[in-house]
Design an enzyme around this catalytic site. Structure first.
Site, PDB file in Angstrom:
ATOM      1  N   ARG A   1     -59.234  31.753  20.451  1.00 40.55           N
ATOM      2  CA  ARG A   1     -60.483  32.279  21.026  1.00 40.55           C
ATOM      3  C   ARG A   1     -61.327  31.132  21.598  1.00 40.55           C
ATOM      4  O   ARG A   1     -61.946  31.277  22.647  1.00 40.55           O
ATOM      5  CB  ARG A   1     -61.255  33.041  19.951  1.00 40.55           C
ATOM      6  CG  ARG A   1     -62.573  33.618  20.410  1.00 40.55           C
ATOM      7  CD  ARG A   1     -62.405  34.812  21.327  1.00 40.55           C
ATOM      8  NE  ARG A   1     -62.212  36.065  20.611  1.00 40.55           N
ATOM      9  CZ  ARG A   1     -62.196  37.258  21.207  1.00 40.55           C
ATOM     10  NH1 ARG A   1     -62.350  37.373  22.521  1.00 40.55           N
ATOM     11  NH2 ARG A   1     -61.988  38.348  20.504  1.00 40.55           N
TER      12      ARG A   1
ATOM     13  N   ASP B   1     -45.317  41.652   5.059  1.00 43.58           N
ATOM     14  CA  ASP B   1     -45.618  42.881   5.820  1.00 43.58           C
ATOM     15  C   ASP B   1     -46.422  43.921   5.042  1.00 43.58           C
ATOM     16  O   ASP B   1     -46.942  44.865   5.642  1.00 43.58           O
ATOM     17  CB  ASP B   1     -44.312  43.537   6.304  1.00 43.58           C
ATOM     18  CG  ASP B   1     -43.623  42.707   7.369  1.00 43.58           C
ATOM     19  OD1 ASP B   1     -44.317  41.930   8.043  1.00 43.58           O
ATOM     20  OD2 ASP B   1     -42.391  42.822   7.513  1.00 43.58           O
TER      21      ASP B   1
ATOM     22  N   VAL C   1     -42.921  34.112 -14.056  1.00 42.88           N
ATOM     23  CA  VAL C   1     -41.780  34.709 -14.780  1.00 42.88           C
ATOM     24  C   VAL C   1     -41.205  33.683 -15.748  1.00 42.88           C
ATOM     25  O   VAL C   1     -40.984  33.962 -16.939  1.00 42.88           O
ATOM     26  CB  VAL C   1     -40.681  35.166 -13.783  1.00 42.88           C
ATOM     27  CG1 VAL C   1     -39.366  35.436 -14.517  1.00 42.88           C
ATOM     28  CG2 VAL C   1     -41.120  36.406 -13.008  1.00 42.88           C
TER      29      VAL C   1
HETATM   30  P1  ATP Z   1     -38.588  41.899   4.158  1.00 40.32           P
HETATM   31  O1  ATP Z   1     -39.555  43.049   4.151  1.00 40.32           O
HETATM   32  O2  ATP Z   1     -39.243  40.587   3.963  1.00 40.32           O
HETATM   33  O3  ATP Z   1     -37.646  41.924   5.332  1.00 40.32           O
HETATM   34  P2  ATP Z   1     -36.574  43.180   2.507  1.00 40.32           P
HETATM   35  O4  ATP Z   1     -36.192  43.014   1.087  1.00 40.32           O
HETATM   36  O5  ATP Z   1     -37.019  44.555   2.911  1.00 40.32           O
HETATM   37  O6  ATP Z   1     -37.676  42.073   2.825  1.00 40.32           O
HETATM   38  P3  ATP Z   1     -34.032  43.448   3.907  1.00 40.32           P
HETATM   39  O7  ATP Z   1     -33.407  42.563   4.909  1.00 40.32           O
HETATM   40  O8  ATP Z   1     -34.278  44.876   4.239  1.00 40.32           O
HETATM   41  O9  ATP Z   1     -35.382  42.709   3.457  1.00 40.32           O
HETATM   42  O10 ATP Z   1     -33.124  43.437   2.572  1.00 40.32           O
HETATM   43  C1  ATP Z   1     -32.788  42.229   1.929  1.00 40.32           C
HETATM   44  C2  ATP Z   1     -31.438  42.345   1.315  1.00 40.32           C
HETATM   45  O11 ATP Z   1     -31.426  43.395   0.339  1.00 40.32           O
HETATM   46  C3  ATP Z   1     -30.313  42.707   2.283  1.00 40.32           C
HETATM   47  O12 ATP Z   1     -29.841  41.593   3.016  1.00 40.32           O
HETATM   48  C4  ATP Z   1     -29.269  43.233   1.315  1.00 40.32           C
HETATM   49  O13 ATP Z   1     -28.649  42.169   0.614  1.00 40.32           O
HETATM   50  C5  ATP Z   1     -30.131  44.001   0.295  1.00 40.32           C
HETATM   51  N1  ATP Z   1     -30.231  45.426   0.667  1.00 40.32           N
HETATM   52  C6  ATP Z   1     -31.046  45.983   1.595  1.00 40.32           C
HETATM   53  N2  ATP Z   1     -30.858  47.318   1.666  1.00 40.32           N
HETATM   54  C7  ATP Z   1     -29.889  47.616   0.772  1.00 40.32           C
HETATM   55  C8  ATP Z   1     -29.239  48.830   0.377  1.00 40.32           C
HETATM   56  N3  ATP Z   1     -29.540  50.007   0.907  1.00 40.32           N
HETATM   57  N4  ATP Z   1     -28.296  48.738  -0.573  1.00 40.32           N
HETATM   58  C9  ATP Z   1     -27.958  47.565  -1.129  1.00 40.32           C
HETATM   59  N5  ATP Z   1     -28.535  46.388  -0.813  1.00 40.32           N
HETATM   60  C10 ATP Z   1     -29.488  46.408   0.121  1.00 40.32           C
END
Ligand code: ATP
Length: 325
Positions: free
Chosen positions: A158, A131, A26
């Site tokens: 193993r 994941d 980026v």
């Molecule tokens: P990983 O798969 O590695 O856990 P991820 O991005 O899915 O990554 P999350 O913990 O689900 O991880 O989300 C990371 C951050 O994104 C949260 O701590 C929050 O700050 C923001 N976030 C998650 N869901 C929402 C939502 N519905 N609305 C606003 N912000 C969100």
């Protein structure tokens, strides 16, 4: 849309190997196009703290081979609140940041997309999670490296398992995702794989182990996806002993799977995603994910990439079972 001159970049959610490759791509693609890039430390939390500084060409030198993220990452539950996002939008405006690039999983994309829809900030999502469970993209940065790390570990286990004629229950990461467990199970010749979505059938596991012993196998490996509730591997171990008189050892691979030098695949795809992020923004696309589809990095609408994808593919379980008879 007004012209984009200054871009913000952050990582959010769990770190994954290859995030640094995306950051480097980026920054260098943007500078090449005469844009400024501002790195935001520690995800949405760092954005709210104003933890933001300019990244130049050298600041991303010598990072392509390193796991983790030089920008660090965080979980920021308060970002789910509209008031918090309003504050984030103000900070971006004050810093004259015209567009934001978020590297993370589907949770992070939900936060990013909501910030875009509420405040009109041009937004890009780059899939980064070990994941590989983001809808709308075949691949997310870090998965290949995490799988290889787990394979290396299971191969070592193993060696000792067969020397001592032991059964090992090896727990790999994936709270809701089966992807790592399925790949590791197939690639290590595991005798059984337990997925997060399944009710565990310990009797079947025991039958598989006993059948193996009967035909002269000197070790068994059961791969368990960690699931949402801690302690699954130990519960299986206890039940194998109590109900089927089978001794086993538990090895939880844990965070080792998040680290390490990114694989060639992760470096290549992350570099392509970082480049496309800048190219598309410059074309005027103000809301997209750099998805990986049919072997190529493409710009996909955010709303196709907000869910957790389910990787429960019974054919892989059959593959594990067929090949481990
Ligand atoms: P990983 O798969 O590695 O856990 P991820 O991005 O899915 O990554 P999350 O913990 O689900 O991880 O989300 C990371 C951050 O994104 C949260 O701590 C929050 O700050 C923001 N976030 C998650 N869901 C929402 C939502 N519905 N609305 C606003 N912000 C969100």
């Amino acid at each position: 849309m007004s012209e984009i001159k200054r871009i913000g970049l952050l990582c959010s959610g769990g770190d994954s190997p290859g995030m640094n490759c995306a950051i480097r791509s980026v920054v260098r693609s943007a500078i090449n196009a005469n844009l400024e890039v501002y790195g935001i430390q520690r995800g949405f939390s760092g954005l709210l703290e104003g933890n933001i500084k300019e990244l130049d060409v050298s600041s991303v030198g010598n990072i392509i081979q390193h796991g983790g993220t030089i920008l660090q990452t965080s979980r920021c539950p308060e970002f789910k609140e509209a008031e918090t996002r309003k504050e984030a939008a103000h900070i971006l405006k004050r810093k004259k940041i015209d567009a934001l690039i978020v590297i993370g999983g589907n949770g992070s994309f939900n936060g990013a997309y909501t910030l875009h829809t509420e405040h009109g900030i041009p937004m890009v999502g780059i899939p980064g999670t070990i994941d590989n469970d983001i809808s709308g993209t075949d691949y997310s940065i870090g998965f290949d490296t995490a799988v290889q790390t787990a394979i290396d570990a299971v191969d070592k286990i193993r060696d000792t398992a067969s020397s001592h004629e032991r059964t090992f229950i090896v727990e790999v990461m994936g709270r809701k995702s089966a992807a790592i467990a399925l790949h590791v199970g197939v690639c290590t010749g595991a005798e059984n794989v337990v997925l997060p979505s399944e009710n565990v059938n310990v009797e079947e596991i025991s039958n598989d182990i006993k059948r193996g012993i009967k035909r002269g196998k000197n070790s068994s490996i059961i791969i368990v996806a960690e699931g949402e509730k801690e302690g699954l591997s130990h519960r299986i171990q206890e039940q194998l002993k109590a109900d089927f008189e089978l001794d086993s050892h538990v090895c939880i691979l844990g965070h080792i799977q998040r680290g390490g030098n990114p694989s060639g695949q992760d470096r290549f795809i992350a570099s392509g995603m970082g480049y496309l992020a800048i190219e598309e923004l410059l074309k005027g696309n103000n809301s997209f994910v750099t998805a990986y589809r049919n072997g190529h990095v493409v710009a996909a609408p955010f709303d196709e990439c907000l869910e957790k994808k389910s990787e429960y593919l019974p054919q892989y379980i059959n593959l594990v079972k067929t090949l481990s008879i």
